[in-house]
Design an enzyme around this catalytic site. Structure first.
Site, PDB file in Angstrom:
ATOM      1  N   HIS A 192      34.908  29.487 -52.920  1.00 39.84           N
ATOM      2  CA  HIS A 192      34.385  28.494 -53.970  1.00 39.84           C
ATOM      3  C   HIS A 192      33.403  27.618 -53.353  1.00 39.84           C
ATOM      4  O   HIS A 192      32.822  26.773 -54.288  1.00 39.84           O
ATOM      5  CB  HIS A 192      35.678  27.648 -54.312  1.00 39.84           C
ATOM      6  CG  HIS A 192      35.756  27.348 -55.788  1.00 39.84           C
ATOM      7  ND1 HIS A 192      35.070  27.785 -56.864  1.00 39.84           N
ATOM      8  CD2 HIS A 192      36.766  26.689 -56.490  1.00 39.84           C
ATOM      9  CE1 HIS A 192      35.715  27.422 -57.926  1.00 39.84           C
ATOM     10  NE2 HIS A 192      36.555  26.812 -57.758  1.00 39.84           N
ATOM     11  N   ASN A 216      35.030  25.596 -63.306  1.00 41.02           N
ATOM     12  CA  ASN A 216      35.496  24.184 -63.380  1.00 41.02           C
ATOM     13  C   ASN A 216      34.532  23.268 -63.128  1.00 41.02           C
ATOM     14  O   ASN A 216      34.507  22.120 -63.659  1.00 41.02           O
ATOM     15  CB  ASN A 216      36.717  24.293 -62.743  1.00 41.02           C
ATOM     16  CG  ASN A 216      37.872  25.030 -63.230  1.00 41.02           C
ATOM     17  OD1 ASN A 216      37.841  25.186 -64.466  1.00 41.02           O
ATOM     18  ND2 ASN A 216      38.802  25.681 -62.672  1.00 41.02           N
ATOM     19  N   ASN A 222      36.773  20.750 -59.603  1.00 43.14           N
ATOM     20  CA  ASN A 222      37.049  20.395 -61.137  1.00 43.14           C
ATOM     21  C   ASN A 222      36.805  18.841 -61.560  1.00 43.14           C
ATOM     22  O   ASN A 222      37.027  18.429 -62.440  1.00 43.14           O
ATOM     23  CB  ASN A 222      38.339  20.759 -61.472  1.00 43.14           C
ATOM     24  CG  ASN A 222      39.686  20.011 -60.827  1.00 43.14           C
ATOM     25  OD1 ASN A 222      39.206  19.358 -59.691  1.00 43.14           O
ATOM     26  ND2 ASN A 222      40.598  20.118 -60.992  1.00 43.14           N
ATOM     27  N   ASP A 256      29.407  28.901 -56.972  1.00 43.84           N
ATOM     28  CA  ASP A 256      30.008  30.207 -56.971  1.00 43.84           C
ATOM     29  C   ASP A 256      29.952  30.860 -58.133  1.00 43.84           C
ATOM     30  O   ASP A 256      30.272  30.450 -59.330  1.00 43.84           O
ATOM     31  CB  ASP A 256      31.230  30.432 -56.213  1.00 43.84           C
ATOM     32  CG  ASP A 256      32.310  29.621 -57.132  1.00 43.84           C
ATOM     33  OD1 ASP A 256      32.024  28.350 -57.194  1.00 43.84           O
ATOM     34  OD2 ASP A 256      33.117  30.226 -57.394  1.00 43.84           O
TER      35      ASP A 256
END
Length: 186
Positions: free
Chosen positions: A16, A110, A64, A89
């Site tokens: 991530h 997100n 997020n 990513d």
């Protein structure tokens, strides 16, 4: 230029954080120091890249909540979305694939989901392939884990390729940068 990821040592090497990797390598390449910036809940830096004054941002808000860092940063420095590059990513691309695009939806990402309502979608995206685990239920574990060295090597090579085209990006030659970055094959 903005890189998306999650803060903290436990996430540093996870898939991530591919957006962080790009910005951190860019900062190292141009000797730009990234410092804690509490005003924007981030690490940020400013420097010269190929003759252009550039600001770099790595939100510390977790993926997020990226908009909580990106939106005030853009507003404070009066950076228009069309002048931004956000590296992140990309599940829907295999490791070693890298793509530059402008605009579009959040695609379920997100970090982008939290940014788009604040600044709109008309920014440039450097999408760094991390691959999909195959099943939706496995996505969280996949993005929050370290890639095997074979996949990491492919991602590192793709990032290096994009970094070698940085002059085109900062010069505003987006179409040419897109053509060269998107033509990359691992």
């Amino acid at each position: 230029m903005i890189g998306l990821g999650n803060p903290g040592k436990e996430y540093a090497q996870t898939r991530h954080n591919a957006g962080f990797w790009f910005i951190e390598q860019l900062a190292a390449q141009y000797n730009i120091q990234l410092k804690a910036d509490p005003k924007f809940h981030a690490r940020s830096g400013r420097g010269t890249i190929e003759g252009h004054d550039v600001r770099l941002l790595l939100p510390n808000t977790f993926m997020n909540r990226s908009g909580q860092s990106v939106a005030p940063f853009a507003k404070f420095y009066q950076i228009k979305p069309e002048s931004m590059l956000i590296a992140h990513d990309e599940l829907d691309m295999n490791p070693g694939i890298i793509r530059l695009k402008t605009g579009g939806g959040h695609g379920g990402h997100n970090g982008l989901k939290d940014i788009v309502p604040h600044i709109g979608a008309n920014f440039h995206r450097l999408r760094i392939g991390i691959g999909h685990p195959g099943q939706k239920e496995q996505v969280a574990g996949h993005v929050l884990n370290k890639a095997p060295s074979s996949e990491q090597s492919l991602m590192d090579d793709a990032i290096h390729h994009a970094l070698s085209r940085i002059r085109l990006l900062v010069d505003g030659e987006i179409q040419q940068a897109m053509n060269q970055i998107n033509a990359y094959k691992p």
